[in-house]
Design an enzyme around this catalytic site. Structure first.
Site, PDB file in Angstrom:
ATOM      1  N   ARG A 258       0.983  -1.115   0.084  1.00 22.92           N
ATOM      2  CA  ARG A 258      -0.088  -0.036   0.062  1.00 22.92           C
ATOM      3  C   ARG A 258       0.964   1.258  -0.053  1.00 22.92           C
ATOM      4  O   ARG A 258       1.706   1.344   0.680  1.00 22.92           O
ATOM      5  CB  ARG A 258      -1.005  -0.007   1.186  1.00 22.92           C
ATOM      6  CG  ARG A 258      -1.871  -1.279   1.343  1.00 22.92           C
ATOM      7  CD  ARG A 258      -2.754  -1.217   2.541  1.00 22.92           C
ATOM      8  NE  ARG A 258      -3.612  -2.535   2.378  1.00 22.92           N
ATOM      9  CZ  ARG A 258      -4.471  -2.872   3.056  1.00 22.92           C
ATOM     10  NH1 ARG A 258      -4.897  -2.141   4.180  1.00 22.92           N
ATOM     11  NH2 ARG A 258      -5.040  -4.136   2.923  1.00 22.92           N
ATOM     12  N   ARG A 273       1.957   1.174  10.298  1.00 21.57           N
ATOM     13  CA  ARG A 273       1.410   1.327   9.069  1.00 21.57           C
ATOM     14  C   ARG A 273       2.686   1.281   8.104  1.00 21.57           C
ATOM     15  O   ARG A 273       3.492   2.391   8.100  1.00 21.57           O
ATOM     16  CB  ARG A 273       0.734   3.125   8.890  1.00 21.57           C
ATOM     17  CG  ARG A 273       0.166   3.299   7.666  1.00 21.57           C
ATOM     18  CD  ARG A 273      -0.443   4.758   7.871  1.00 21.57           C
ATOM     19  NE  ARG A 273      -1.371   4.900   9.084  1.00 21.57           N
ATOM     20  CZ  ARG A 273      -2.688   4.465   8.739  1.00 21.57           C
ATOM     21  NH1 ARG A 273      -3.501   4.052   7.735  1.00 21.57           N
ATOM     22  NH2 ARG A 273      -3.599   4.500  10.001  1.00 21.57           N
ATOM     23  N   GLU A 345      -7.169  -0.621  14.419  1.00 19.69           N
ATOM     24  CA  GLU A 345      -7.616  -1.739  13.674  1.00 19.69           C
ATOM     25  C   GLU A 345      -6.780  -3.005  13.441  1.00 19.69           C
ATOM     26  O   GLU A 345      -5.786  -2.799  13.082  1.00 19.69           O
ATOM     27  CB  GLU A 345      -8.092  -1.044  12.227  1.00 19.69           C
ATOM     28  CG  GLU A 345      -8.525  -2.228  11.185  1.00 19.69           C
ATOM     29  CD  GLU A 345      -8.830  -1.770  10.010  1.00 19.69           C
ATOM     30  OE1 GLU A 345      -9.310  -0.302   9.844  1.00 19.69           O
ATOM     31  OE2 GLU A 345      -8.838  -2.464   9.016  1.00 19.69           O
ATOM     32  N   ARG A 387       0.452  -5.797  12.867  1.00 22.57           N
ATOM     33  CA  ARG A 387      -0.313  -5.412  13.882  1.00 22.57           C
ATOM     34  C   ARG A 387      -0.647  -6.333  15.147  1.00 22.57           C
ATOM     35  O   ARG A 387      -0.617  -5.887  15.977  1.00 22.57           O
ATOM     36  CB  ARG A 387      -1.860  -4.827  13.321  1.00 22.57           C
ATOM     37  CG  ARG A 387      -1.332  -3.463  12.675  1.00 22.57           C
ATOM     38  CD  ARG A 387      -2.490  -2.762  12.188  1.00 22.57           C
ATOM     39  NE  ARG A 387      -2.107  -1.530  11.071  1.00 22.57           N
ATOM     40  CZ  ARG A 387      -2.955  -0.629  10.812  1.00 22.57           C
ATOM     41  NH1 ARG A 387      -4.469  -0.819  10.782  1.00 22.57           N
ATOM     42  NH2 ARG A 387      -2.537   0.076  10.005  1.00 22.57           N
TER      43      ARG A 387
END
Length: 423
Positions: A258, A273, A345, A387
Site C-alpha cells: 500500500r 502503518r 484496527e 499489527r
RNA sequence: GGAGGCGUCGCCUAGUCAGGUCUAUGGCGCCCGCCUGCUAAGCGGGUUUGGGGUAAUACCCAUCGCGGGUUCAAAUCCCGCCGCCUCCGCCA
C-alpha cells in the site's frame, strides 16, 4: 457495479444511498440518461444490422443484374451499420463510466456518516493494566531483536522494515496458526499472486477512489495488491459456480502493498502503518441471501483469532462514508494498543454482496428457475502479520521487557512461553 | 528469450486451404416426455452465454481465445495480442 435494474426501477433509493455515504447523486442522473441513450443506440444499431444480414442472404442467392442492384443497396447500408455501431459503443462506454463510479449502497443497518461515526458493537476482555510504565512495540522489538527499522529504511525506504529473529519467527507462527484455524473451519488454503492485472483491481473496486494507494508496475498492466481479496475475487471471474458448490471459502496468504498516500505523518513509528506486510485473508463466495449470515460467521472467526491471542478488543460497525467502494457493510476488530491508549484496527470484514461479482462476472444459478444470478463475495482479515505482533508485544509485556506468549500460540513457537530480551 | 503446434456454445468434435441458408455438424453428458414390473436400452424433443424487446410471448442482435482490419458479407482472409502444449536456451 450496482444492479442496473435497481438503478432504473428505484433511482431514489440509489440517490439516498449516495447521500448516506456523503456523495453526490449527480452520477445517478448521469447513469440514468446514459442508460436511455444506450438502449436507443442498441435498438438503432440492431435494426440496421438485422436489415444488413437479411440483404446479405439475398445477395448470396441473387444473380446478374439483380445482384448488382442489391450490392448497391447493401454497400450504403454497410456505412450506416458502421456508424450506428460506433454510436452504440460510445453510448455503452458512457453508461459503464457512470455505473462503475457508483459504490455499493450501504446496508440499512450501517451507521450514517464518516470515519468517526462508527458504532461500537461490543468490547471483549479487559484493558491490560501494568504496575510499570509499558513500553511501545518499537522499544520492545529492539529489546527482543524482533525487527530492524533502520536497515529497513536503508534498504527500501520509509515504512519498510526487516523482521528478524523472534519477530520473523512470530510472523511464521501467526501465519501458521491462522492457516490451521482456517483449515479447521473448512477453508481451502491458498497462496495467491501479489501481482494482478487491471481487471482484478478494477473488479474489486480498487481503481476508483482508492487508486492513489495502489502500486502500479511501470510499463505493464500489473498492480501490486493491497490485499489478497483482489486475486481471490478474480479467481473465479467469468465463471458460473454450481449452486451446490456454495459457499466456497478460501484462506489466502499473500504479501500486501500500500502506498499509504495521504497518510503522511500518520503512524510513522514502528511497523504499524507500512508499505508492505503479509496477511492471511478469508474470502467467501456465496449467495446474496446467505451473505448476511456469512458476514457474521467471518466476524466470529476473526474474534476467535483475537481471542486466541488473548487481546483486549472491540468490534465496530463502520459508518457508510468509511466503507470501501465495494462494501455494503463492514465490521472492524480493533485491539487495545497500550502505548497509544486506544483501540486500533487489526482485522476488517466486508460484505460486498453482488457488487464485485457483477464487475467480475461471477454467477451461480438461482434455485428452480435455472437463471444465472451474481454471487455475493465477502472478505475478512484472519491475520495480518504486523499489527497482531504489535498488539501481542504491548499487551503481554512484562516489566523486564519480556513478553508472555498466549497459550494458543505456544505450540507454534516450539512451546516457548515467554519471549526474552536479548542479553 | 527462440522455434513449432493448438485455441469452435459443459467435454470431445466437423467446418477454416477454395468467405455467402454456418440460423455452427455430430457424439458424450445432462434435462423433459414416450415406452416399460424396475433399471438399462430404444424412440421423440430440449440443452452456450449475454443484450435489446414484450405485460408475457414472439422476435431481433452479439458471441467460434481477445482486439483491430479487409469485404455488400468473416468461425473461414489479413494484422496485433493473450493463453495452452512440445522442443531449445536461461533460471529458483
Amino acid at each position: 457495479m450496482i444492479d442496473a435494474r435497481l438503478l432504473r426501477d428505484d433511482p431514489d433509493r440509489v440517490r439516498a444511498a449516495q447521500a448516506k455515504r456523503g456523495l453526490s447523486a449527480e452520477v445517478v442522473d448521469r447513469a440514468l440518461s446514459a442508460d436511455a441513450d444506450r438502449r436507443a443506440a442498441i435498438a438503432s444499431y440492431e435494426a440496421k444490422r438485422a436489415e444488413q444480414k437479411r440483404l446479405g442472404g439475398q445477395v448470396a442467392k441473387a444473380q446478374g443484374e439483380e445482384k448488382q442492384e442489391l450490392l448497391g443497396q447493401t454497400r450504403a447500408l454497410a456505412a450506416e451499420v458502421k456508424e450506428a455501431e460506433a454510436a452504440r459503443v460510445a453510448a455503452e462506454e458512457a453508461w459503464n463510466d457512470a455505473v462503475l463510479s457508483i459504490p455499493n449502497p450501504a446496508a440499512d443497518e450501517a451507521p450514517e456518516g464518516g470515519e468517526d461515526d462508527y458504532v461500537v458493537l461490543e468490547t471483549v476482555g479487559t484493558k491490560p493494566e501494568f504496575d510499570f510504565t509499558p513500553r511501545d512495540h518499537v522499544e520492545l522489538g529492539a529489546m527482543l531483536g524482533a525487527f530492524d527499522l533502520e536497515r529497513g529504511a536503508k534498504v527500501s525506504g520509509s515504512r519498510f522494515y526487516f523482521l528478524t529473529g523472534i519477530g520473523a519467527r512470530l510472523h511464521r507462527a501467526l501465519v501458521t496458526m491462522a492457516m490451521d484455524m482456517a483449515a479447521a473451519n473448512g477453508f481451502t488454503e491458498v497462496v495467491a499472486p501479489a501481482l494482478v492485472k487491471s481487471r482484478a483491481m478494477e473488479g474489486t473496486g480498487f481503481l476508483g477512489q482508492a487508486a492513489d494507494d495502489v502500486y502500479r508496475i511501470e510499463g505493464q498492466d500489473l498492480y501490486l495488491v493491497g490485499t489478497s481479496e483482489v486475486p481471490l475475487a478474480a479467481f473465479h471471474s467469468d465463471e458460473i459456480l454450481p449452486a451446490d458448490s456454495l459457499p466456497q471459502r478460501y484462506a489466502a496468504f499473500s504479501s500486501c502493498f500500500r502506498k499509504e498516500a495521504g497518510s503522511h505523518g500518520k503512524d510513522t513509528r514502528g511497523i504499524f502503518r507500512v508499505h508492505w506486510f503479509d496477511k492471511v485473508e478469508m474470502f467467501v463466495y456465496t449467495t446474496v441471501e446467505e451473505s448476511f449470515a456469512e458476514h457474521q460467521r467471518l466476524l466470529a472467526w476473526e474474534k476467535e483469532f483475537m481471542d486466541a491471542l488473548e487481546l483486549h478488543y472491540r468490534v465496530i460497525d463502520v459508518a457508510a462514508g468509511d466503507l470501501g467502494t465495494s462494501a455494503q457493510r463492514k465490521f472492524d476488530c480493533e485491539a487495545w494498543i497500550a502505548s497509544q491508549e486506544r483501540f486500533r484496527e487489526l482485522t476488517s470484514t466486508s460484505n460486498c454482496t453482488d457488487f464485485q461479482a457483477r464487475r467480475l462476472d461471477i454467477r451461480t444459478r438461482a434455485g428452480s428457475s435455472g437463471e444465472t444470478t451474481p454471487v455475493a463475495t465477502l472478505n475478512g482479515t484472519l491475520c495480518s502479520t504486523n499489527r497482531p505482533i504489535i498488539a501481542l508485544l504491548e499487551t503481554h509485556q512484562q516489566a523486564d521487557g519480556s513478553v508472555r506468549v498466549p497459550q494458543a500460540l505456544q505450540p507454534y513457537l516450539g512451546g516457548l512461553e515467554v519471549l526474552e530480551p536479548l542479553a
